[in-house]
Design a protein around this motif. Structure first.
Motif, PDB file in Angstrom:
ATOM      1  N   ILE A  36      23.965   2.144   1.638  1.00 55.62           N
ATOM      2  CA  ILE A  36      22.996   3.182   1.995  1.00 55.62           C
ATOM      3  C   ILE A  36      21.617   2.888   1.420  1.00 55.62           C
ATOM      4  O   ILE A  36      20.606   2.934   2.130  1.00 55.62           O
ATOM      5  CB  ILE A  36      23.487   4.560   1.498  1.00 55.62           C
ATOM      6  CG1 ILE A  36      24.822   4.910   2.150  1.00 55.62           C
ATOM      7  CG2 ILE A  36      22.450   5.639   1.788  1.00 55.62           C
ATOM      8  CD1 ILE A  36      25.440   6.189   1.615  1.00 55.62           C
ATOM      9  N   GLY A  37      21.561   2.583   0.134  1.00 55.04           N
ATOM     10  CA  GLY A  37      20.283   2.446  -0.561  1.00 55.04           C
ATOM     11  C   GLY A  37      19.258   1.564   0.112  1.00 55.04           C
ATOM     12  O   GLY A  37      18.100   1.976   0.323  1.00 55.04           O
ATOM     13  N   PRO A  38      19.610   0.334   0.512  1.00 54.98           N
ATOM     14  CA  PRO A  38      18.615  -0.555   1.128  1.00 54.98           C
ATOM     15  C   PRO A  38      18.183  -0.114   2.525  1.00 54.98           C
ATOM     16  O   PRO A  38      17.203  -0.635   3.057  1.00 54.98           O
ATOM     17  CB  PRO A  38      19.348  -1.905   1.193  1.00 54.98           C
ATOM     18  CG  PRO A  38      20.454  -1.801   0.197  1.00 54.98           C
ATOM     19  CD  PRO A  38      20.870  -0.369   0.230  1.00 54.98           C
ATOM     20  N   ASN A  39      18.917   0.825   3.126  1.00 55.14           N
ATOM     21  CA  ASN A  39      18.598   1.258   4.486  1.00 55.14           C
ATOM     22  C   ASN A  39      17.831   2.577   4.532  1.00 55.14           C
ATOM     23  O   ASN A  39      17.589   3.117   5.610  1.00 55.14           O
ATOM     24  CB  ASN A  39      19.889   1.379   5.302  1.00 55.14           C
ATOM     25  CG  ASN A  39      20.570   0.034   5.479  1.00 55.14           C
ATOM     26  OD1 ASN A  39      19.917  -0.947   5.799  1.00 55.14           O
ATOM     27  ND2 ASN A  39      21.867  -0.024   5.242  1.00 55.14           N
ATOM     28  N   LEU A  40      17.494   3.090   3.364  1.00 57.63           N
ATOM     29  CA  LEU A  40      16.631   4.269   3.304  1.00 57.63           C
ATOM     30  C   LEU A  40      15.170   3.834   3.404  1.00 57.63           C
ATOM     31  O   LEU A  40      14.841   2.661   3.238  1.00 57.63           O
ATOM     32  CB  LEU A  40      16.852   5.022   1.992  1.00 57.63           C
ATOM     33  CG  LEU A  40      18.228   5.659   1.774  1.00 57.63           C
ATOM     34  CD1 LEU A  40      18.325   6.216   0.366  1.00 57.63           C
ATOM     35  CD2 LEU A  40      18.485   6.747   2.802  1.00 57.63           C
ATOM     36  N   TYR A  41      14.309   4.799   3.680  1.00 61.58           N
ATOM     37  CA  TYR A  41      12.876   4.502   3.704  1.00 61.58           C
ATOM     38  C   TYR A  41      12.142   5.659   3.040  1.00 61.58           C
ATOM     39  O   TYR A  41      12.124   6.757   3.587  1.00 61.58           O
ATOM     40  CB  TYR A  41      12.383   4.326   5.139  1.00 61.58           C
ATOM     41  CG  TYR A  41      11.060   3.593   5.223  1.00 61.58           C
ATOM     42  CD1 TYR A  41      11.033   2.218   5.385  1.00 61.58           C
ATOM     43  CD2 TYR A  41       9.854   4.276   5.111  1.00 61.58           C
ATOM     44  CE1 TYR A  41       9.829   1.531   5.456  1.00 61.58           C
ATOM     45  CE2 TYR A  41       8.650   3.601   5.175  1.00 61.58           C
ATOM     46  CZ  TYR A  41       8.640   2.226   5.353  1.00 61.58           C
ATOM     47  OH  TYR A  41       7.447   1.539   5.407  1.00 61.58           O
ATOM     48  N   PRO A  42      11.611   5.447   1.845  1.00 60.88           N
ATOM     49  CA  PRO A  42      11.608   4.204   1.067  1.00 60.88           C
ATOM     50  C   PRO A  42      12.996   3.860   0.526  1.00 60.88           C
ATOM     51  O   PRO A  42      13.877   4.711   0.489  1.00 60.88           O
ATOM     52  CB  PRO A  42      10.639   4.517  -0.070  1.00 60.88           C
ATOM     53  CG  PRO A  42      10.730   5.999  -0.231  1.00 60.88           C
ATOM     54  CD  PRO A  42      10.916   6.546   1.149  1.00 60.88           C
ATOM     55  N   LYS A  43      13.172   2.609   0.114  1.00 62.80           N
ATOM     56  CA  LYS A  43      14.455   2.135  -0.372  1.00 62.80           C
ATOM     57  C   LYS A  43      14.808   2.829  -1.691  1.00 62.80           C
ATOM     58  O   LYS A  43      13.929   3.186  -2.473  1.00 62.80           O
ATOM     59  CB  LYS A  43      14.437   0.619  -0.601  1.00 62.80           C
ATOM     60  CG  LYS A  43      13.822  -0.186   0.528  1.00 62.80           C
ATOM     61  CD  LYS A  43      14.496   0.084   1.861  1.00 62.80           C
ATOM     62  CE  LYS A  43      13.845  -0.707   2.986  1.00 62.80           C
ATOM     63  NZ  LYS A  43      14.372  -0.323   4.313  1.00 62.80           N
ATOM     64  N   ALA A  44      16.111   3.001  -1.914  1.00 66.80           N
ATOM     65  CA  ALA A  44      16.542   3.544  -3.201  1.00 66.80           C
ATOM     66  C   ALA A  44      16.139   2.556  -4.290  1.00 66.80           C
ATOM     67  O   ALA A  44      16.474   1.374  -4.215  1.00 66.80           O
ATOM     68  CB  ALA A  44      18.052   3.748  -3.204  1.00 66.80           C
ATOM     69  N   ILE A  66       0.840  -1.203   0.000  1.00 64.30           N
ATOM     70  CA  ILE A  66       0.000   0.000   0.000  1.00 64.30           C
ATOM     71  C   ILE A  66       0.873   1.250   0.000  1.00 64.30           C
ATOM     72  O   ILE A  66       0.632   2.206  -0.749  1.00 64.30           O
ATOM     73  CB  ILE A  66      -0.936   0.005   1.228  1.00 64.30           C
ATOM     74  CG1 ILE A  66      -1.935  -1.154   1.129  1.00 64.30           C
ATOM     75  CG2 ILE A  66      -1.667   1.334   1.347  1.00 64.30           C
ATOM     76  CD1 ILE A  66      -2.835  -1.287   2.341  1.00 64.30           C
ATOM     77  N   GLU A  67       1.907   1.234   0.841  1.00 70.51           N
ATOM     78  CA  GLU A  67       2.801   2.396   0.902  1.00 70.51           C
ATOM     79  C   GLU A  67       3.476   2.641  -0.441  1.00 70.51           C
ATOM     80  O   GLU A  67       3.618   3.787  -0.881  1.00 70.51           O
ATOM     81  CB  GLU A  67       3.861   2.173   1.980  1.00 70.51           C
ATOM     82  CG  GLU A  67       3.361   2.337   3.401  1.00 70.51           C
ATOM     83  CD  GLU A  67       4.473   2.084   4.404  1.00 70.51           C
ATOM     84  OE1 GLU A  67       4.959   3.059   4.994  1.00 70.51           O
ATOM     85  OE2 GLU A  67       4.854   0.910   4.571  1.00 70.51           O
ATOM     86  N   LYS A  68       3.915   1.566  -1.081  1.00 70.26           N
ATOM     87  CA  LYS A  68       4.593   1.715  -2.372  1.00 70.26           C
ATOM     88  C   LYS A  68       3.671   2.350  -3.402  1.00 70.26           C
ATOM     89  O   LYS A  68       4.051   3.276  -4.115  1.00 70.26           O
ATOM     90  CB  LYS A  68       5.079   0.350  -2.868  1.00 70.26           C
ATOM     91  CG  LYS A  68       6.241  -0.223  -2.077  1.00 70.26           C
ATOM     92  CD  LYS A  68       6.653  -1.583  -2.643  1.00 70.26           C
ATOM     93  CE  LYS A  68       7.799  -2.182  -1.857  1.00 70.26           C
ATOM     94  NZ  LYS A  68       8.187  -3.522  -2.368  1.00 70.26           N
ATOM     95  N   VAL A  69       2.446   1.846  -3.455  1.00 64.70           N
ATOM     96  CA  VAL A  69       1.484   2.381  -4.429  1.00 64.70           C
ATOM     97  C   VAL A  69       1.181   3.838  -4.128  1.00 64.70           C
ATOM     98  O   VAL A  69       1.168   4.692  -5.026  1.00 64.70           O
ATOM     99  CB  VAL A  69       0.191   1.539  -4.424  1.00 64.70           C
ATOM    100  CG1 VAL A  69      -0.889   2.221  -5.263  1.00 64.70           C
ATOM    101  CG2 VAL A  69       0.471   0.139  -4.953  1.00 64.70           C
ATOM    102  N   MET A  70       0.934   4.130  -2.848  1.00 62.97           N
ATOM    103  CA  MET A  70       0.606   5.501  -2.469  1.00 62.97           C
ATOM    104  C   MET A  70       1.771   6.448  -2.763  1.00 62.97           C
ATOM    105  O   MET A  70       1.582   7.542  -3.306  1.00 62.97           O
ATOM    106  CB  MET A  70       0.241   5.562  -0.983  1.00 62.97           C
ATOM    107  CG  MET A  70      -1.088   4.907  -0.637  1.00 62.97           C
ATOM    108  SD  MET A  70      -1.420   4.920   1.143  1.00 62.97           S
ATOM    109  CE  MET A  70      -1.470   6.679   1.470  1.00 62.97           C
ATOM    110  N   ALA A  71       2.993   6.009  -2.428  1.00 64.79           N
ATOM    111  CA  ALA A  71       4.162   6.871  -2.623  1.00 64.79           C
ATOM    112  C   ALA A  71       4.394   7.156  -4.102  1.00 64.79           C
ATOM    113  O   ALA A  71       4.648   8.297  -4.501  1.00 64.79           O
ATOM    114  CB  ALA A  71       5.396   6.215  -2.009  1.00 64.79           C
ATOM    115  N   GLN A  72       4.305   6.100  -4.933  1.00 63.40           N
ATOM    116  CA  GLN A  72       4.521   6.292  -6.368  1.00 63.40           C
ATOM    117  C   GLN A  72       3.423   7.159  -6.972  1.00 63.40           C
ATOM    118  O   GLN A  72       3.684   7.996  -7.842  1.00 63.40           O
ATOM    119  CB  GLN A  72       4.583   4.940  -7.071  1.00 63.40           C
ATOM    120  CG  GLN A  72       5.855   4.165  -6.770  1.00 63.40           C
ATOM    121  CD  GLN A  72       5.918   2.831  -7.502  1.00 63.40           C
ATOM    122  OE1 GLN A  72       4.996   2.472  -8.231  1.00 63.40           O
ATOM    123  NE2 GLN A  72       6.997   2.094  -7.295  1.00 63.40           N
ATOM    124  N   THR A  73       2.194   6.963  -6.481  1.00 64.17           N
ATOM    125  CA  THR A  73       1.079   7.761  -7.003  1.00 64.17           C
ATOM    126  C   THR A  73       1.255   9.233  -6.666  1.00 64.17           C
ATOM    127  O   THR A  73       1.099  10.109  -7.523  1.00 64.17           O
ATOM    128  CB  THR A  73      -0.252   7.250  -6.427  1.00 64.17           C
ATOM    129  OG1 THR A  73      -0.423   5.876  -6.788  1.00 64.17           O
ATOM    130  CG2 THR A  73      -1.421   8.063  -6.968  1.00 64.17           C
TER     131      THR A  73
END
Length: 548
Positions: A94-102, A38-45
């Motif tokens: 760094i990338g995998p430890n960001l939120y959202p991930k790189a 849900i977060e991924k969809v919302m963030a991309q939208t």
């Protein structure tokens, strides 16, 4: 009625949002967590809605050239690779430890965006994420940098499953058209390539009167042969050999020209050296080059007809048969190793830059020293086995620690390296299309290393300056990265060396234990390994446990 429906929908959204908010609060706000679907969809939208329509439709105003693409690569390495990885895979500290991930920029989620959308994200960043704005979008310099980055990001897209399926179909139906055909659309690349050793490994002296370097009459190490007997000249950078034709096979003359030292030397592969030597008669005129050489020095050598699509390492050696692509150019009907996974990409080079043997041997009664049946896009491991090595045993091909012991073993070394395991490819450093740098490097040697290993880089070294890391003055031989990490471990002919491609630092203690040359006493020839070990122990940043 419509108003009631709208209010009902809004109420449902509010309830869902409140419920999700409660879930998030209870779960915590750890950046180590994976965002939910849900977060991924919302963030991309939200991100996509935040890009103005005018920006989405923008076209890249810069014409792509090799030089511009290199500038894009340089900018990406300096500005983006820390989070996204040098090739956009996102596998960094760094990338995998960001939120959202790189995001992995090679995948459709990014590649399906328009040029304008990618440009807008680069230029303006994304709020509430780790994605910063590049700079001032109203400054032409920053704007051009962003468009160059767009070109580079497009260049690293992975081959999609649909394109891979199309390439497989194409490979079975297309035919080879020759490198000259590629020149029509890729003139600049072709012009560079035709000057490289790859394009000039094998030459016919009737077509190239200047191909033979020495005066053949001066041959003083074997029975003399004349220009009329030379069907092909092989090489010309370090050494030059001469093939004569008997029937429909080629055979090497027993003399070679040492280009470096300008003298004749015998040429014969003795028993006990290459694995196949004892399986052929001890006579060059009974050792055809088809099984031992021609598969790597040509495009599509046919072991039945002994014919080739093209002599030399032509375009289709790495890109596959090109007839369908010539007829209708698409990414799906031609192979681009740069868009493959790192294993397949490196196999494009390793197929010839390695010592090994076919999985099936002999093949129709002959012993081949190249991967018969393999072509780019297939799995090399299904056709080729790298030369085996037993730790502690020194052989013709390996030192006791596993480092390559002879030439044409870059692949054997490289697959052992940390670089390989991290997804680095041969063409991250080399450009087979040709450059003015040594060994077709993309940049001068130190510069290409320091792009990823600059002072203070998380990849190392940790010291503030290169001189502090190498303990040698800037500009000296000892300050070159390759002096320590690609030492000259073996001599092929006097003055020509094999450089290790494991990129590991070979300590003097390893020399004592396994007799592998180390970079310290290879340069300081008047010193001992004990002296070198003691010197390393006094380097304050080096662990005493790592000098063993």
């Amino acid at each position: 009625m419509n108003r009631k429906r709208v209010l009902l929908v809004l109420l449902v959204v509010v309830i869902l949002a409140a419920g999700y908010g409660t879930f998030v609060v209870r779960r915590g706000f750890s950046a180590a967590d994976q965002p939910s679907a849900i977060e991924k969809v919302m963030a991309q939208t939200v991100r996509n809605l935040g890009i103005p329509r005018s920006a989405r439709s923008m076209k890249n105003p810069l014409t792509i050239t090799p030089e511009l693409l290199q500038e894009g690569r340089d900018n990406f390495t300096n500005r983006c690779a820390g989070c996204h990885g040098k090739d956009g895979d996102g596998h960094t500290g760094i990338g995998p430890n960001l939120y959202p991930k790189a995001p992995e920029l090679r995948l459709p989620a990014t590649q399906n965006l328009t040029d304008g959308e990618i440009h807008y994200i680069i230029t303006n960043g994304v709020r509430l994420t780790g994605m910063p704005a590049l700079g001032n979008p109203h400054m032409s310099e920053d704007d051009n940098t962003a468009w160059k980055l767009v070109h580079f990001i497009r260049s690293i897209s992975l081959t999609t499953p649909q394109q891979r399926a199309e390439q497989t179909t194409t490979a079975s139906t297309a035919h080879y058209v020759g490198s000259a055909t590629c020149e029509k659309c890729h003139a600049q690349i072709y012009e560079r390539w035709k000057k490289t050793p790859m394009a000039n490994v094998v030459r016919d002296p009737r077509e190239h009167p200047d191909a033979i370097i020495p005066n053949l009459a001066t041959n003083n190490v074997s029975p003399k042969f004349t220009k009329d007997q030379v069907a092909f000249v092989y090489g010309g950078v370090w050494k030059q050999r001469y093939f004569t034709k008997i029937g429909d096979d080629y055979y090497p003359e027993p003399a070679q020209w040492d280009v470096t030292n300008k003298m004749w030397r015998p040429y014969f592969v003795a028993n006990g050296t290459d694995w196949w030597s004892a399986l052929y008669p001890p006579d060059n005129m009974k050792r055809p080059t088809g099984p031992t050489c021609d598969g790597c020095h040509s495009v599509n050598y046919d072991i039945q007809t002994k014919q080739v699509a093209e002599w030399n390492v032509g375009c289709e050696k790495c890109h596959g048969p090109g007839s369908a692509h010539v007829e209708q150019p698409t990414q799906g009907n031609i192979v681009n190793p740069a868009r493959m996974d790192y294993i397949s990409a490196n196999d494009t080079c390793i197929q010839c830059h390695s010592q090994g043997r076919p999985l099936t041997s002999p093949i129709e009664g002959k012993y081949y020293d190249w991967p018969v049946g393999f072509h780019v896009g297939l799995n090399l491991q299904d056709y080729w086995q790298l030369e085996e090595h037993n730790l502690g045993q020194t052989t013709f091909t390996h030192f006791a620690d596993g480092t390559a012991h002879k030439n044409r073993m870059q692949g054997n070394d490289f697959v052992q390296s940390v670089m390989y395991r991290r997804g680095v490819t041969c063409f991250d450093c080399h450009d087979v299309h040709g450059t003015d740098n040594y060994a077709q490097l993309r940049k001068p040697v130190n510069q290409i290393c320091l792009d990823c290993h600059g002072s203070g880089s998380r990849n190392g070294p940790r010291e503030a300056t290169l001189a502090e890391h190498t303990h040698h003055k800037d500009g000296s031989t000892g300050s070159e990265c390759v002096a320590c990490h690609m030492p000259k471990v073996e001599v092929t002919i006097p003055g020509v060396f094999v450089s290790a491609h494991t990129f590991a630092f070979i300590t003097p203690a390893i020399t004592d234990k396994y007799k592998v040359p180390n970079p310290c006493t290879s340069c300081h020839t008047d010193k001992t390994t004990a002296w070198a070990t003691d010197a390393l122990r006094h380097w304050p940043e080096r662990s005493p446990w790592r000098v063993q």
